[in-house]
Motif scaffolding. Structure first.
Motif, PDB file in Angstrom:
ATOM      1  N   UNK A 154       0.843  -1.186   0.000  1.00 42.44           N
ATOM      2  CA  UNK A 154       0.000   0.000   0.000  1.00 42.44           C
ATOM      3  C   UNK A 154       0.882   1.241   0.000  1.00 42.44           C
ATOM      4  N   UNK A 155       0.690   2.099  -1.015  1.00 41.77           N
ATOM      5  CA  UNK A 155       1.478   3.315  -1.142  1.00 41.77           C
ATOM      6  C   UNK A 155       0.866   4.448  -0.337  1.00 41.77           C
ATOM      7  N   UNK A 156       1.609   5.568  -0.276  1.00 44.43           N
ATOM      8  CA  UNK A 156       1.120   6.739   0.446  1.00 44.43           C
ATOM      9  C   UNK A 156      -0.070   7.414  -0.241  1.00 44.43           C
ATOM     10  N   UNK A 157      -0.303   7.073  -1.509  1.00 44.47           N
ATOM     11  CA  UNK A 157      -1.441   7.651  -2.234  1.00 44.47           C
ATOM     12  C   UNK A 157      -2.682   6.756  -2.162  1.00 44.47           C
ATOM     13  N   UNK A 158      -2.705   5.851  -1.175  1.00 44.52           N
ATOM     14  CA  UNK A 158      -3.874   5.010  -0.872  1.00 44.52           C
ATOM     15  C   UNK A 158      -4.146   3.929  -1.930  1.00 44.52           C
ATOM     16  N   UNK A 159      -3.151   3.599  -2.718  1.00 47.33           N
ATOM     17  CA  UNK A 159      -3.296   2.540  -3.716  1.00 47.33           C
ATOM     18  C   UNK A 159      -2.644   1.261  -3.198  1.00 47.33           C
ATOM     19  N   UNK A 160      -3.413   0.186  -3.172  1.00 47.04           N
ATOM     20  CA  UNK A 160      -2.900  -1.127  -2.780  1.00 47.04           C
ATOM     21  C   UNK A 160      -2.582  -1.921  -4.046  1.00 47.04           C
ATOM     22  N   UNK A 161      -1.338  -2.304  -4.200  1.00 46.75           N
ATOM     23  CA  UNK A 161      -0.926  -3.094  -5.351  1.00 46.75           C
ATOM     24  C   UNK A 161      -0.907  -4.567  -4.960  1.00 46.75           C
ATOM     25  N   UNK A 162      -1.789  -5.329  -5.588  1.00 47.62           N
ATOM     26  CA  UNK A 162      -1.877  -6.771  -5.349  1.00 47.62           C
ATOM     27  C   UNK A 162      -1.195  -7.468  -6.524  1.00 47.62           C
TER      28      UNK A 162
END
Length: 256
Positions: free
Chosen positions: A14-22
């Motif tokens: 999960x990045x600081x821009x609220x995107x979770x990369x699965x």
């Protein structure tokens, strides 16, 4: 960056821009089975509960997004658990962007269609090849495919088992954005980050309204799909389809 898990063959960052990369880690083909679908389900559910995640990018390591199920695995494929977890993916509350490189074949196209959006490269290939295996489609494609491309185009996709490359898939509506392979990660992340920048409560409410009874429709359709698969998997047609697929030859279906 925040990491969730662990999950089998899946990572979540999960990045600081609220995107979770699965990310699926079964390169190069990323073949799926019930264990992988269960891992993705667990990851999605954890992301739903995490305050730092507001959008998901679903991608994979290797040449292909997901080249379908592995018919030659030594492990027994358990269809009921697979369907249980696949159906549960549609109950995810967080918007999902699929990052599609290479093949999205069979169950792989089903997995891509779970997502709200699909960002693909020209090298991507979308293919529902079930009919060429003498088999019935699954993963709720009965519902998701017509929603994206329309009923008549969905019939062509499912009847023929034809492969549609990235540009043609984009024109059909199988994918929503087409970018060069070297820009694919950035484009998928940008699309997810744009969603994540909006009001999170509003996005979840809008998604629930727009998807409506999709989860219930998929659950009903998947039951019928599974029933047809059980009937077809003991036929000579299915035996021939799988054999032809493995030998990379044209199948000759006896119709029995």
């Amino acid at each position: 960056m925040t990491t969730l898990g662990p999950y089998e063959d899946v990572t979540v960052d999960i990045d600081d821009d609220y995107v979770a990369t699965v990310t699926i880690h079964r390169p190069p083909n990323n073949f799926f089975d019930y264990k992988l679908v269960a891992s993705i389900r667990a990851a999605f559910e954890d992301i739903d509960d995490h305050p730092g995640a507001r959008a998901i990018v679903l991608g994979s390591e290797g040449k292909h997004f997901c080249a379908g199920g592995d018919f030659y695995s030594d492990e027994e494929e358990l269809v009921p658990p697979l369907y249980r977890d696949a159906i549960a993916l549609f109950a995810c509350k967080t918007p999902v962007v699929a990052r599609v490189q290479g093949a999205a074949v069979g169950g792989g196209i089903g997995l891509a269609m779970v997502c709200d959006f699909r960002v693909a490269a020209p090298e991507a290939r979308f293919c529902a090849n079930f009919s060429l295996l003498g088999f019935h489609h699954g993963m709720g494609l009965t519902v998701t495919l017509p929603r994206a491309v329309g009923h008549q185009v969905a019939l062509e996709v499912l009847y023929t088992g034809k492969r549609f490359k990235g540009e043609e898939a984009f024109e059909m509506g199988l994918c929503d954005e087409l970018v060069s392979l070297d820009q694919l990660d950035e484009a998928a992340h940008r699309k997810a980050a744009t969603i994540a920048a909006a009001g999170p409560l509003a996005i979840r409410a809008i998604r629930e309204t727009m998807r409506g009874d999709l989860h219930a429709l998929v659950r009903a359709a998947a039951g019928r799909e599974a029933q047809e698969q059980y009937l077809l998997e003991v036929t000579d047609d299915f035996t021939e389809g799988v054999a032809a697929y493995g030998a990379r030859r044209t199948p000759h279906f006896p119709g029995t």
